[in-house]
Motif scaffolding. Structure first.
Motif, PDB file in Angstrom:
ATOM      1  N   ALA A 122      43.680  39.123  40.611  1.00 49.43           N
ATOM      2  CA  ALA A 122      42.995  39.771  39.117  1.00 49.43           C
ATOM      3  C   ALA A 122      42.542  38.713  37.836  1.00 49.43           C
ATOM      4  CB  ALA A 122      44.807  40.309  38.415  1.00 49.43           C
ATOM      5  N   ARG A 127      47.150  38.416  34.647  1.00 52.11           N
ATOM      6  CA  ARG A 127      48.228  37.892  36.160  1.00 52.11           C
ATOM      7  C   ARG A 127      48.950  38.591  36.502  1.00 52.11           C
ATOM      8  NH1 ARG A 127      44.234  33.623  36.273  1.00 52.11           N
ATOM      9  NH2 ARG A 127      43.424  32.548  34.873  1.00 52.11           N
ATOM     10  N   TRP A 129      49.069  41.477  37.538  1.00 52.15           N
ATOM     11  CA  TRP A 129      48.420  42.171  38.777  1.00 52.15           C
ATOM     12  C   TRP A 129      49.004  41.755  40.253  1.00 52.15           C
ATOM     13  CZ3 TRP A 129      48.097  47.457  38.075  1.00 52.15           C
ATOM     14  CH2 TRP A 129      47.804  47.451  36.964  1.00 52.15           C
ATOM     15  N   ASN A 131      46.417  40.279  43.239  1.00 52.27           N
ATOM     16  CA  ASN A 131      45.757  40.620  44.025  1.00 52.27           C
ATOM     17  C   ASN A 131      45.754  42.458  44.201  1.00 52.27           C
ATOM     18  OD1 ASN A 131      45.193  38.227  45.054  1.00 52.27           O
ATOM     19  ND2 ASN A 131      46.560  38.283  46.861  1.00 52.27           N
ATOM     20  N   LEU A 132      44.244  42.579  43.560  1.00 54.78           N
ATOM     21  CA  LEU A 132      43.784  43.766  43.704  1.00 54.78           C
ATOM     22  C   LEU A 132      42.632  44.114  44.601  1.00 54.78           C
ATOM     23  CD1 LEU A 132      42.991  43.647  39.876  1.00 54.78           C
ATOM     24  CD2 LEU A 132      44.805  45.446  40.856  1.00 54.78           C
ATOM     25  N   ARG A 145      42.680  51.292  42.099  1.00 54.56           N
ATOM     26  CA  ARG A 145      43.280  50.117  42.481  1.00 54.56           C
ATOM     27  C   ARG A 145      44.179  50.227  43.029  1.00 54.56           C
ATOM     28  NH1 ARG A 145      43.321  48.280  36.306  1.00 54.56           N
ATOM     29  NH2 ARG A 145      45.019  49.801  36.356  1.00 54.56           N
ATOM     30  N   ALA A 147      47.468  47.035  44.162  1.00 54.33           N
ATOM     31  CA  ALA A 147      47.965  46.385  43.218  1.00 54.33           C
ATOM     32  C   ALA A 147      49.243  45.792  43.567  1.00 54.33           C
ATOM     33  CB  ALA A 147      48.168  46.471  41.276  1.00 54.33           C
ATOM     34  N   TRP A 193      38.797  45.202  36.121  1.00 58.10           N
ATOM     35  CA  TRP A 193      39.204  45.923  36.992  1.00 58.10           C
ATOM     36  C   TRP A 193      41.053  44.919  37.092  1.00 58.10           C
ATOM     37  CZ3 TRP A 193      37.281  50.252  38.281  1.00 58.10           C
ATOM     38  CH2 TRP A 193      36.231  49.880  38.283  1.00 58.10           C
ATOM     39  N   ASP A 194      41.429  44.480  35.670  1.00 58.51           N
ATOM     40  CA  ASP A 194      42.864  44.457  35.564  1.00 58.51           C
ATOM     41  C   ASP A 194      42.904  45.006  34.691  1.00 58.51           C
ATOM     42  OD1 ASP A 194      41.114  43.293  33.433  1.00 58.51           O
ATOM     43  OD2 ASP A 194      41.663  40.728  33.811  1.00 58.51           O
TER      44      ASP A 194
END
Length: 231
Positions: A122, A127, A129, A131-132, A145, A147, A193-194
């Protein structure tokens, strides 16, 4: 003063081409590459999603209610029990039947057919999150999404099939969460996207849709292959 004489260039096969013609050809090729609308500037391979109409639960197995046997989430959309200091919960948190970190490494699957629009860590806005993976699904016209992933198994621009494995359950950035999958349904593209709307309920309702309602009322998902944890 004598002018320099430009001699023709002899190409393979004995064909003689004037130097000025080669120069024009080179300039034309450079211009074509620089123009966004030119076919030469587009990727050679482009994802073309063909919706199959199939839908899958993003995990299998998922925690179930001990009395009813029905699937349950640890945290629901806009869950009133979610810590207020963390803002409004944008999706659902899914965990394995045994809870805790027992689902660490469990496969995460694509809801339905789509194109990967984000895959990886992310951005700096949040942060936590980790990996997304974000996928655009043209059939239902939503983004999903996934997460807190440990592993990302897809890349941006890739076409994925309904039920395809896209990653594995993780613990978020720097392992700050108990292992679980955070899963969102996004109906309006956010600035990043975060994204996390915090306490802005209006933005939450404009941008996100209740994933549990989507999975249990809008579509009829089937289970992907059951995960067998290695002992």
């Amino acid at each position: 003063m004598l002018k320099a004489v430009q001699r023709p260039v002899t190409l393979v096969g004995g064909l003689e081409v004037p130097t000025w013609a080669l120069g024009l050809a080179a300039l034309g090729a450079l211009a074509a590459l620089a123009m966004p609308q030119s076919p030469l500037a587009l990727p050679i391979v482009r994802c073309r999603v063909k919706p199959s109409g199939k839908y899958f639960w993003p995990m299998n197995p998922i925690k179930r209610d001990r009395l009813t046997g029905k699937r349950i989430a640890d945290v629901y959309f806009a869950d009133p029990d979610y810590p207020r200091k963390l803002g409004l919960h944008t999706g659902i948190d899914l965990n394995g039947p045994e809870g805790g970190d027992t689902d660490l490494g469990q496969p995460v699957h694509a809801l339905t057919d789509g194109e990967v629009v984000f895959a990886g860590p992310a951005g700096p806005n949040d942060r936590s999150w980790g990996n997304l993976v974000v996928i655009w699904h043209p059939g239902p016209a939503v983004w999903t999404r996934s997460a807190h992933l440990r592993d990302v198994l897809v890349r941006v621009g890739q076409c994925v099939a309904a039920g395809q494995q896209i990653g594995t359950v993780g613990k978020g950035w720097n392992g700050i969460h108990p292992a679980h999958l955070h899963f969102d349904i996004i109906v309006k593209k956010p600035a990043g996207w975060d994204d996390w709307p915090m306490h802005d309920r209006k933005r939450l309702e404009e941008t996100y849709y209740d994933p549990w309602k989507f999975l249990t009322e809008k579509v009829k998902p089937i289970d992907p292959p059951e995960w067998k944890k290695e002992r």
